[in-house]
Structures are given as C-alpha cells and as structure tokens.
Design a protein around this motif. Structure first.
Motif, short mmCIF file in Angstrom:
data_model
loop_
_atom_site.label_atom_id
_atom_site.label_comp_id
_atom_site.label_asym_id
_atom_site.label_seq_id
_atom_site.Cartn_x
_atom_site.Cartn_y
_atom_site.Cartn_z
N LYS A 54 0.83 -1.21 0.00
CA LYS A 54 0.00 0.00 0.00
C LYS A 54 0.86 1.26 0.00
CE LYS A 54 -4.07 -2.10 1.93
NZ LYS A 54 -5.00 -2.23 3.02
N MET A 55 2.14 1.08 0.16
CA MET A 55 3.09 2.20 0.09
C MET A 55 4.13 1.88 -0.97
SD MET A 55 4.04 3.46 3.88
CE MET A 55 4.50 1.88 4.53
N ASN A 194 10.44 1.28 2.42
CA ASN A 194 9.01 1.25 2.17
C ASN A 194 8.45 2.57 2.71
OD1 ASN A 194 6.47 -1.24 3.06
ND2 ASN A 194 6.62 0.08 1.31
N LEU A 195 8.63 3.63 1.96
CA LEU A 195 8.28 4.97 2.44
C LEU A 195 7.30 5.64 1.49
CD1 LEU A 195 11.87 6.16 3.42
CD2 LEU A 195 10.04 5.60 5.00
N TYR A 196 6.41 6.45 2.05
CA TYR A 196 5.40 7.10 1.22
C TYR A 196 5.98 8.26 0.42
CZ TYR A 196 1.09 9.26 -0.27
OH TYR A 196 0.11 9.78 -1.05
N ARG A 197 6.83 9.06 1.06
CA ARG A 197 7.28 10.30 0.40
C ARG A 197 8.67 10.14 -0.23
NH1 ARG A 197 7.32 15.46 3.49
NH2 ARG A 197 9.04 14.43 4.54
N VAL A 199 10.88 12.37 -0.72
CA VAL A 199 11.92 13.14 -0.01
C VAL A 199 12.49 12.33 1.15
CG1 VAL A 199 10.23 14.34 1.46
CG2 VAL A 199 12.47 15.36 1.09
N ASP A 200 11.68 11.50 1.77
CA ASP A 200 12.20 10.65 2.85
C ASP A 200 13.14 9.58 2.29
OD1 ASP A 200 10.69 12.13 4.64
OD2 ASP A 200 9.00 10.73 4.64
#
Lengths: 216, 243
Positions: A54-55, A194-197, A199-200
């Motif tokens: 989901k991400m 496994n990150l949404y953004r 930039v992260d």
C-alpha cells in the motif's frame, strides 16, 4: 602536651567522620535505589525489507558517476499496469552530494506489448530491438532545489522513443509483475525502503550510502 | 513437670515455581466486600447515569479514513520540521534526572485528516497513546517517516503547511527484581506424645531478576504556518500534555 594533643585528636576524628560520610555517599551513589533505564538502540534503521504494497517499495537500480558525486536512481518496484500495454513507474534521481538541485521525481509511462514485456525479462544485451520498439512519456515531474524551492511540471508529454539510459532499465522493472519477488537480483535492484514520500527516500539514501554497494 | 520434646519440621509442599501476580485479587473476599458495600448503602452508578464523558469514550470513531484526503495532505511542500526526541528519567536524591535520547528510532509525521482530527479530539484528554488501538491501520501508510540520529535529532523536509501529529516511541530497557513463589513451608510443633500443638504454613519466595523493554511515547501536535521555511520543535518528550 595535652593542649597540643587535643586538636590533633579532634582533627583525626573530623577526618574519620568526613571520610565516613564520603564513603556512605559514594556507596549510595553506586547503588541507586531505582534501577537505571538503558537505551535500546534502534539498530541500523534498515530492518528486513518486507514491502507493504500500500506504500511505494523503493529500490536503487542504477547509478552514474563516482563517489562522492554519484547520482543514484530509485524506483518504486510495485507493478502498475494502468491500461492495455501501458505501464507506469515513479523514479527518484538522487545526487549523492546535492549541488544546485536536491533531487528529481519523475512519473513516467511505458507503452509495450505483452510480447515486448515478456522479452524484457531476458539478458539486457539481447534487448536492443525491444528497447527500440517501446515508447515512453513523462506524466508529471518535480524537482527540488537545494534551498527547498519546489518546481513542478504537470504537463503530459507525447510518446517518444525509449532512451538507452536509466529509462530502459526502469522499463524492465515496470513491465515485470514479479520484478520485486523473483528478479530483483537480475535487474540489480537493491531494496531501500518502504516509504510514502520521495523526499524521505532521498534523506534515507544519503544516510545509508556508505552501506550501499556499488550499483551497476 | 513432664518434659516435652519438640520437633520442628519444614517441607516445601509445592516445588513448582510460579510468578506471583503483583496485585492478585482475592476472589474469596469479594462477597464480603459486596456485603459491606450494601450494608453501607453504597452501590456502583447505573450505566447511563454516570458522567457524560465516560459514555462518549465508549463510542467507536465514526469518522471515515479518507485515503485521497490523506494522500493530498502528504503532497510535497517547502517547509522543514526539526526537533530532538528524548525521555526524562527521574533521578533520586543522589542522582540527577537523566535524558535518554531516541537513538535511530523512526519518527512518524501524520497529516491531520478528518479521521485523525476526530481521533485526537476523542483521546487528547486522557493521553493520545492510550487511543492507539483505535487508529485506522492505513494511517501509517500516508505518513512522513524519518530516522533519528544518535542524539535523537530528526528533520522532515518537503512539508506543506497544515497540522500534523508527530509520533515516535523511544525504546529502553530496565532491570527489575521480582518475587517468585516457590511453594510453601509448614512448621509443625509436636509434643512427645505425638499431639500436634502448633502448625504454621507460610509461602516461600525467592528473588529473581529480569530485564524488560518499555516504550516511551513522544507525541506532539504540530502546526506549520504557510511561508515558514523551518519549524524547530526543540527538545520534545512525553505526550502532548508534556507527560
């Protein structure tokens, strides 16, 4: 004699008392009444990579240049077939040492038949004809300057020929539904996060770069 | 006067080690307590007649978690958010308070969508950490995430103006001593004619040590105003009430 002995005895008594008090305080300090808390190190911050679909599931798949001026390319490894013969991918371009630009994020689409998508799983040296037949278009993109200023390009560009650069490698990953599970090693994909953004992902990549082996 | 020979005998009746619950409720005494309450004219308040707050807390959250709204709030912006997460361990007379910094811990920044606003409203009075069981499982998917450095410092970049909920858990270990019930002993006093004159039964405990891991929740409501380049939270610990 007595007059001289009395102060010295008192002096000794005071010294013994002071030493006793210091010893008692030190003993108390050495054994505090409550157990002290010890910090649990969060570890290397890269736990075993289990992707929550989901991400976005980010993988490094390409690099150019040499450290400390490497430019790294990360792709969201989830398979996204948006319509018949059209596949979508998001790619982040991460300069190891940001100069004027901090990073870029591209959302691109590839147009390829089922046969071309199947052929893309073969050795890269044999894919010249496949790459020549595939089309690419940019759907949206943005880039961030080192100072934090954001520049967006939301224009959908027309279909063009697939450049023989990072886009060709991204194409192989985007059209393969089992790229993450079965062929990550074949496509030189290094699991990252496994990150949404995005930039992260950029910040994490720069943080762990000393641990990242060379990407082809 | 006839002389009486006395023997004392001790034995462990139950050698199975068992953890003793710290506050074990003696069920045999409940009827006695109930009888006392009735006798004193006291009774528990009937459901529906208690304070309104208690009734509201039992209602599940009805606000829907909107994925599109959460995604829109997480779009890239131009503001950075910095801070340093730690916990304060209370000292003693001989030891000053100690700061433990969140080392290499994940910090979440959740955008305040309608679901999260309702959740915060519901639980902020009693501590937000107590309401985590009712957080929607998708909340964490639409969050900014960074990792602290060795001294608990973190930095989020690319944020839009708006309201956020910052959450991290600082994990730490603590040694504890506890009592293990190893059985019970019986002391029997005999006379020379074989008549039991006294019998006393007592539990037998031994002290054991264990290390437990705990989590210290650090939670803050954060507001980023439009046009701000950097928002610095400084050192933060505890929940939004500073506890």
């Amino acid at each position: 004699m007595m007059g001289a002995a009395l102060p010295s005895r008192l002096d000794r008594l005071v010294r013994v008392l002071v030493a006793g008090v210091i010893a008692a305080v030190l003993a108390g300090a050495a054994q505090p009444a409550r157990a002290q808390a010890k910090l649990v190190d969060g570890g290397n911050a890269l736990p075993r990579f289990t992707c929550n679909l989901k991400m976005p599931c980010w993988y490094l798949f390409y690099q150019r240049g040499a450290a400390p001026k490497r430019v790294l390319y990360a792709i969201d490894g989830r398979h996204a077939k948006v319509s018949k013969d059209v596949y979508q991918a998001t790619v982040i371009v991460i300069p190891e040492t940001p100069d004027a630009m901090d990073y870029w994020v591209f959302t691109v689409q590839f147009q390829a038949t089922a046969e071309q998508a199947q052929a893309a799983q073969g050795p890269i040296a044999t894919l010249e004809k496949t790459f020549a037949a595939v089309k690419l278009r940019q759907m949206k993109a943005y880039r961030v300057q080192t100072g934090g200023t954001l520049e967006s390009d939301t224009k959908e560009y027309p279909w063009t020929a697939l450049p023989k650069d990072w886009q060709a490698l991204a194409f192989r990953i985007a059209v393969d539904p089992e790229a993450m599970e079965e062929r990550a090693e074949q496509y030189d994909m290094i699991s990252l996060a496994n990150l949404y953004r995005p930039v992260d992902v950029v910040d994490l990549t720069r943080r762990v770069l000393p641990l990242v082996k060379e990407v082809r | 006067m006839a002389s009486v020979a006395v023997w004392r005998r001790q034995r462990v009746l139950n050698s199975k080690a068992a953890l003793t619950p710290p506050e074990e409720l003696n069920m045999n005494r409940l009827p006695v307590f109930a009888a006392l309450l009735v006798a004193l004219g006291l009774s528990a308040p009937a459901w529906g007649q208690g304070p309104a707050r208690n009734i509201e807390e039992k209602q599940p959250l009805r606000t829907r978690f909107d994925v599109a709204e959460a995604a829109q709030l997480m779009e890239v912006g131009e503001t950075a958010l910095t801070g340093q997460a730690f916990m304060l361990e209370k000292g003693s007379l001989l030891r000053a308070d100690t700061k433990l910094y969140a080392k290499n811990e994940v910090v979440y920044l959740l955008p305040m969508n309608n679901f999260l606003k309702a959740w915060v409203e519901k639980y902020r009075g009693n501590g937000l950490a107590n309401g985590r069981f009712e957080l929607h499982p998708e909340v964490g998917n639409y969050a900014a995430r960074v990792i602290t450095d060795d001294e608990g410092r973190f930095r989020f970049r690319g944020l839009k103006s708006g309201e956020y909920l910052l959450w991290t858990v600082l994990r730490y270990e603590k040694d504890h001593e506890y009592l293990v019930n190893t059985g019970s002993s019986q002391t029997v006093t005999w006379s020379s004619y074989g008549i039991v004159t006294a019998a006393v039964r007592e539990p037998v405990f031994r002290t054991a040590k264990a290390t437990h891991t705990y989590g210290h929740n650090i939670i803050r409501l954060v507001t980023i105003a439009a046009g701000q380049a950097v928002v610095d939270l400084g050192g933060i610990h505890g929940d939004e009430r500073g506890q």
